[in-house]
Design an enzyme around this catalytic site. Structure first.
Site, short mmCIF file in Angstrom:
data_model
loop_
_atom_site.label_atom_id
_atom_site.label_comp_id
_atom_site.label_asym_id
_atom_site.label_seq_id
_atom_site.Cartn_x
_atom_site.Cartn_y
_atom_site.Cartn_z
N ASP A 102 0.85 -1.19 0.00
CA ASP A 102 0.00 0.00 0.00
C ASP A 102 0.89 1.25 0.00
O ASP A 102 1.76 1.38 -0.85
CB ASP A 102 -0.94 -0.08 1.21
CG ASP A 102 -1.95 1.04 1.34
OD1 ASP A 102 -2.97 1.00 0.64
OD2 ASP A 102 -1.72 1.97 2.14
N HIS A 279 -7.21 -6.40 -0.91
CA HIS A 279 -6.16 -5.41 -0.72
C HIS A 279 -5.14 -5.79 0.35
O HIS A 279 -3.96 -5.48 0.23
CB HIS A 279 -6.79 -4.07 -0.35
CG HIS A 279 -5.80 -2.97 -0.13
ND1 HIS A 279 -5.04 -2.46 -1.15
CD2 HIS A 279 -5.42 -2.31 1.00
CE1 HIS A 279 -4.25 -1.51 -0.67
NE2 HIS A 279 -4.45 -1.40 0.63
#
Length: 320
Positions: A102, A279
């Site tokens: 991320d 994610h």
């Protein structure tokens, strides 16, 4: 995760977890995303250390018990990559393999552009290399997604999201760390939602670690990373836009973040792995993530130039 140490680097103090220090000369630095913590790598640390790596896991500035500078500009890409360079110097390493998820991936990509000599190789989870384009990133996002998209909202309405997230850390994090949930447009709405969507990524006791960390630190330090995106765009202008280091890109097939269609143009020496997850890749599929990293890293170590660098770094670290 072992007990942390506190390391003074680049004008801040970082809370750092590590394992496998006996493997001097083979460092691997793990960089978390937002809103995360060094604890995000809890499944990777023992596996990487057992495989022969000196694993270094900082809570980056703004997170955990690391420093939280007041100035927004203290969270730009030059400061964030400077922290990693100084962390290497603290441990006596000239370079290392860096792994980022991320926002941590954004910082690691930036490190490879601004300080390529410090990067033996890099692994990016979720976020591919970001092309600069002709328009600063927040400006481009505002035009494409509107003022309520959280990247834009963080920048255009300073302090608003911080206050809502600080008031509801448990609800916000419980709602965010989910599998198969729809894409998030507004973090404020997510923090105020009564019912989470999707399946939880982690157990309640694991979630409690994140909740306690952000209840203590607040969210502003991490949000300030977003508030520097256009500043980062300017700071990266003079850098060679091509990443000239070996890289592994790990995508989640169900991640809302878009894949790069031109990754190999900007990262010529890249391998790509796709995992059946969303994610939160290394937390959703820890074993598969570990295998992907270790397989790629083993191939990297077989390169003659890598073996030579590793030998020199090990001698340097022992001398320190």
């Amino acid at each position: 995760m072992h007990e942390p140490t506190f390391v003074r680097v680049n004008g801040v103090q970082l809370e750092v977890f590590e394992a496998g220090r006996e493997h001097a000369g083979n460092p691997m630095v793990l960089c978390h995303g937002w809103p995360e913590h060094a604890y995000s790598w809890r499944h990777q640390v023992p596996a990487l250390a057992a495989a022969g790596y000196h694993v270094i896991v900082p809570n980056q500035r703004g997170f955990g018990n690391s420093s939280r500078p007041a100035a927004v500009t203290d969270y730009d890409i030059e400061h964030l990559t400077g922290d990693l360079v100084a962390l290497l110097e603290h441990y006596g390493y000239a370079d290392a393999t860096f792994v980022g998820h991320d926002w941590g991936a954004f910082v690691v990509w930036g490190l490879a552009l601004l300080h390529p000599e410090r990067v033996r190789g890099l692994v990016a989870l979720s976020l591919p290399y970001q092309e600069r384009g002709d328009t600063p990133w927040i400006e481009a996002m505002a035009a494409a997604a509107g003022p309520d998209f959280y990247f834009v909202h963080f920048n255009r309405r300073p302090g608003v999201a911080d206050a809502v997230l600080d008031a509801h850390p448990e609800r916000f994090l419980r709602n965010l760390f989910r599998r198969d949930a729809p894409p998030v447009m507004s973090m404020v709405d997510l923090a105020q939602a009564e019912q989470p969507l999707g399946e939880p990524v982690m157990r309640d006791d694991e979630l409690a670690v994140f909740v306690a960390a952000f209840a203590a630190s607040g969210f502003t330090g991490g949000i300030n990373w977003y508030r520097n995106l256009d500043r980062d765009w300017h700071q990266l202008a003079a850098a060679d836009p091509v990443v000239r280091r070996p890289a592994l890109m790990i995508y989640g097939d169900r991640d809302a973040i878009l894949r790069s269609e031109r990754l190999a143009e900007f990262v010529p020496d890249v391998e790509v792995v796709s995992l059946d997850c969303g994610h939160w890749i290394q937390q959703e599929l820890p074993d598969e993530t570990n295998q992907a990293i270790l397989s790629w890293a083993a191939r990297l170590q077989q390169r003659p130039e890598h073996r030579e660098v590793q030998g020199h770094a090990g001698a340097h670290a022992r001398d320190e």
